[in-house]
Design a protein around this motif. Structure first.
Motif, PDB file in Angstrom:
ATOM      1  N   ARG A  93     -34.313   0.679  -4.292  1.00  0.00           N
ATOM      2  CA  ARG A  93     -32.956   1.170  -4.478  1.00  0.00           C
ATOM      3  C   ARG A  93     -33.007   2.591  -5.051  1.00  0.00           C
ATOM      4  NH1 ARG A  93     -31.082  -3.038  -8.648  1.00  0.00           N
ATOM      5  NH2 ARG A  93     -33.149  -2.401  -9.375  1.00  0.00           N
ATOM      6  N   LEU A  94     -32.455   3.533  -4.300  1.00  0.00           N
ATOM      7  CA  LEU A  94     -32.453   4.937  -4.715  1.00  0.00           C
ATOM      8  C   LEU A  94     -31.027   5.452  -4.857  1.00  0.00           C
ATOM      9  CD1 LEU A  94     -35.217   6.404  -2.374  1.00  0.00           C
ATOM     10  CD2 LEU A  94     -35.433   5.901  -4.811  1.00  0.00           C
ATOM     11  N   ALA A  95     -30.770   6.155  -5.957  1.00  0.00           N
ATOM     12  CA  ALA A  95     -29.510   6.890  -6.125  1.00  0.00           C
ATOM     13  C   ALA A  95     -29.835   8.365  -5.936  1.00  0.00           C
ATOM     14  CB  ALA A  95     -28.933   6.638  -7.522  1.00  0.00           C
ATOM     15  N   VAL A  96     -29.093   9.045  -5.061  1.00  0.00           N
ATOM     16  CA  VAL A  96     -29.461  10.400  -4.636  1.00  0.00           C
ATOM     17  C   VAL A  96     -28.238  11.312  -4.701  1.00  0.00           C
ATOM     18  CG1 VAL A  96     -30.485  11.776  -2.768  1.00  0.00           C
ATOM     19  CG2 VAL A  96     -31.166   9.381  -3.068  1.00  0.00           C
ATOM     20  N   ILE A  97     -28.419  12.498  -5.272  1.00  0.00           N
ATOM     21  CA  ILE A  97     -27.309  13.449  -5.280  1.00  0.00           C
ATOM     22  C   ILE A  97     -26.979  13.824  -3.838  1.00  0.00           C
ATOM     23  CG2 ILE A  97     -27.783  14.339  -7.594  1.00  0.00           C
ATOM     24  CD1 ILE A  97     -29.132  16.778  -6.237  1.00  0.00           C
ATOM     25  N   ALA A 132     -27.127   6.623 -15.056  1.00  0.00           N
ATOM     26  CA  ALA A 132     -26.563   5.346 -15.499  1.00  0.00           C
ATOM     27  C   ALA A 132     -27.102   4.197 -14.655  1.00  0.00           C
ATOM     28  CB  ALA A 132     -25.042   5.392 -15.432  1.00  0.00           C
ATOM     29  N   ALA A 133     -27.246   4.417 -13.343  1.00  0.00           N
ATOM     30  CA  ALA A 133     -27.753   3.368 -12.460  1.00  0.00           C
ATOM     31  C   ALA A 133     -29.196   3.012 -12.809  1.00  0.00           C
ATOM     32  CB  ALA A 133     -27.654   3.813 -11.007  1.00  0.00           C
ATOM     33  N   ILE A 134     -30.006   4.002 -13.169  1.00  0.00           N
ATOM     34  CA  ILE A 134     -31.387   3.735 -13.576  1.00  0.00           C
ATOM     35  C   ILE A 134     -31.403   2.962 -14.890  1.00  0.00           C
ATOM     36  CG2 ILE A 134     -33.513   4.824 -14.393  1.00  0.00           C
ATOM     37  CD1 ILE A 134     -33.019   7.050 -12.347  1.00  0.00           C
ATOM     38  N   GLU A 135     -30.589   3.389 -15.838  1.00  0.00           N
ATOM     39  CA  GLU A 135     -30.551   2.732 -17.143  1.00  0.00           C
ATOM     40  C   GLU A 135     -30.085   1.287 -17.043  1.00  0.00           C
ATOM     41  OE1 GLU A 135     -29.267   4.140 -21.516  1.00  0.00           O
ATOM     42  OE2 GLU A 135     -27.595   4.063 -20.100  1.00  0.00           O
ATOM     43  N   ASP A 136     -29.124   1.030 -16.145  1.00  0.00           N
ATOM     44  CA  ASP A 136     -28.569  -0.321 -15.995  1.00  0.00           C
ATOM     45  C   ASP A 136     -29.330  -1.168 -14.981  1.00  0.00           C
ATOM     46  OD1 ASP A 136     -26.605   0.242 -17.843  1.00  0.00           O
ATOM     47  OD2 ASP A 136     -25.126   0.870 -16.351  1.00  0.00           O
ATOM     48  N   HIS A 137     -30.481  -0.665 -14.490  1.00  0.00           N
ATOM     49  CA  HIS A 137     -31.306  -1.386 -13.517  1.00  0.00           C
ATOM     50  C   HIS A 137     -30.579  -1.620 -12.189  1.00  0.00           C
ATOM     51  CE1 HIS A 137     -34.150  -1.982 -16.739  1.00  0.00           C
ATOM     52  NE2 HIS A 137     -33.264  -2.648 -17.461  1.00  0.00           N
ATOM     53  N   ALA A 139     -30.522   0.916  -9.970  1.00  0.00           N
ATOM     54  CA  ALA A 139     -31.342   1.727  -9.078  1.00  0.00           C
ATOM     55  C   ALA A 139     -32.753   1.745  -9.633  1.00  0.00           C
ATOM     56  CB  ALA A 139     -30.791   3.149  -8.963  1.00  0.00           C
ATOM     57  N   ASP A 140     -33.730   1.705  -8.737  1.00  0.00           N
ATOM     58  CA  ASP A 140     -35.124   1.770  -9.176  1.00  0.00           C
ATOM     59  C   ASP A 140     -35.518   3.193  -9.549  1.00  0.00           C
ATOM     60  OD1 ASP A 140     -35.862  -1.046  -8.618  1.00  0.00           O
ATOM     61  OD2 ASP A 140     -35.378  -0.465  -6.557  1.00  0.00           O
ATOM     62  N   ALA A 271     -37.379   8.700 -12.484  1.00  0.00           N
ATOM     63  CA  ALA A 271     -37.714   7.276 -12.612  1.00  0.00           C
ATOM     64  C   ALA A 271     -37.605   6.843 -14.061  1.00  0.00           C
ATOM     65  CB  ALA A 271     -39.133   7.030 -12.090  1.00  0.00           C
ATOM     66  N   PRO A 272     -37.447   5.548 -14.312  1.00  0.00           N
ATOM     67  CA  PRO A 272     -37.348   5.071 -15.694  1.00  0.00           C
ATOM     68  C   PRO A 272     -38.620   5.356 -16.485  1.00  0.00           C
ATOM     69  CG  PRO A 272     -36.795   3.328 -14.117  1.00  0.00           C
ATOM     70  CD  PRO A 272     -37.359   4.448 -13.327  1.00  0.00           C
ATOM     71  N   TRP A 273     -38.446   5.630 -17.765  1.00  0.00           N
ATOM     72  CA  TRP A 273     -39.590   5.785 -18.665  1.00  0.00           C
ATOM     73  C   TRP A 273     -40.039   4.396 -19.093  1.00  0.00           C
ATOM     74  CZ3 TRP A 273     -42.307  10.002 -20.552  1.00  0.00           C
ATOM     75  CH2 TRP A 273     -43.192   9.729 -21.598  1.00  0.00           C
ATOM     76  N   ARG A 274     -41.142   3.939 -18.518  1.00  0.00           N
ATOM     77  CA  ARG A 274     -41.630   2.612 -18.852  1.00  0.00           C
ATOM     78  C   ARG A 274     -43.125   2.553 -18.570  1.00  0.00           C
ATOM     79  NH1 ARG A 274     -38.606  -0.354 -15.545  1.00  0.00           N
ATOM     80  NH2 ARG A 274     -36.905  -0.367 -17.044  1.00  0.00           N
TER      81      ARG A 274
END
Length: 294
Positions: A93-97, A132-137, A139-140, A271-274
């Motif tokens: 799942r990608l969120a893209v400008i 926000a989508a990355i933080e809320d899982h 978007a990957d 990408a998420p910091w993990r």
């Protein structure tokens, strides 16, 4: 506890017991019971309650951060075990400008060739929505600006440098010039992306610096709408060079580079910091690092 944390995450996102229950596929009493059981288990009140949801308590805000991390770790564990058995499968799942949507296929096509069982869900998003989508899982990962506004705690990989062109009909008064200064656009009617888009804020800054009033005839969150108005009216839009290229072939349009300044901004994977990364994210980051070599 994982199921209770998931219920808490759903409530924190929806900010409404009924909508959160619907998103979880459970009844509202079941969700409320899960939240109360989590509060009892942790020994703190997480949610301010009245006749309806009134927000999280300070303790609830702290638990929210932990819940996101724990949920991400559990997902990563399951994904790693599945990848060990089957290789990478599922949906990326990608969120893209919007201005990077034309370039995303270069990344996903190479990723798909390496991992043929993967599918893709790509949605257009502002930078704020992307983060926000990355933080809320939801978007990957995302693709957006790296160097213009704060991103918070994320991992980034530069993909390419965005430069800007004025797109107009081939019969437009300025079309006979090889390149244009930003100040030249004071002579034309503009159509631009909406102010919530970071691209618009960047472009508006360059226009104002050149003494051009930013009062577009059309504002939209769609590049297709911008191009359709250029074709129909003879107005001018401003797009990244890569984003404009897909609209030029077969159309009576030209794209003229904008100078003074020759503005450039970095676009990259976010990408998420993990740590450790999930197998999916590790593979995506590796593919992104090869992007400029394609």
């Amino acid at each position: 506890m994982i199921e209770r944390l998931e219920a808490f995450l759903a409530l924190a996102k929806a900010r409404h017991f009924g909508r959160a229950a619907e998103a979880m596929g459970v009844t509202q009493p079941t969700l409320s019971a899960a939240i109360r059981q989590l509060e009892d288990q942790l020994g703190v009140m997480l949610v301010r309650r009245g006749s309806r949801f009134q927000g999280l308590t300070p303790e609830g805000e702290r638990v929210l951060d932990w819940a996101r991390r724990i949920s991400g770790d559990v997902k990563g564990m399951k994904e790693e075990l599945r990848a060990a058995r089957e290789g990478l499968t599922g949906v990326l799942r990608l969120a893209v400008i919007p201005t990077a949507l034309g370039a995303v296929a270069q990344l996903t096509s190479r990723f798909s060739a390496a991992h043929p069982r993967m599918r893709f869900s790509i949605r257009s998003a502002t930078t704020t929505q992307l983060l926000a989508a990355i933080e809320d899982h939801e978007a990957d990962a995302g693709i957006g600006y790296l160097d213009n506004e704060p991103l918070g705690r994320v991992v980034t990989v530069p993909l390419y440098t965005e430069r800007y062109v004025a797109v107009m009909r081939a019969d437009a008064p300025l079309a006979d010039r090889d390149r244009l200064r930003w100040g030249d656009l004071a002579q034309v009617e503009l159509c631009l992306l909406t102010p919530d888009m970071q691209n618009r804020r960047i472009i508006a800054g360059h226009l104002r610096a050149a003494g051009v009033e930013v009062a577009p005839k059309v504002e939209t969150n769609s590049t297709i709408v911008l191009i359709s108005h250029v074709l129909a009216t003879g107005w001018v839009t401003i797009l990244p060079e890569r984003g404009a290229a897909i609209f030029l072939e077969g159309q009576p349009l030209v794209a003229r580079p904008l100078t003074a300044p020759d503005a450039a901004h970095e676009i990259g994977l976010i990408a998420p910091w993990r740590e450790p990364h999930t197998p999916l994210l590790s593979a995506l980051l590796a593919e992104a690092r090869r992007f400029d070599k394609l």
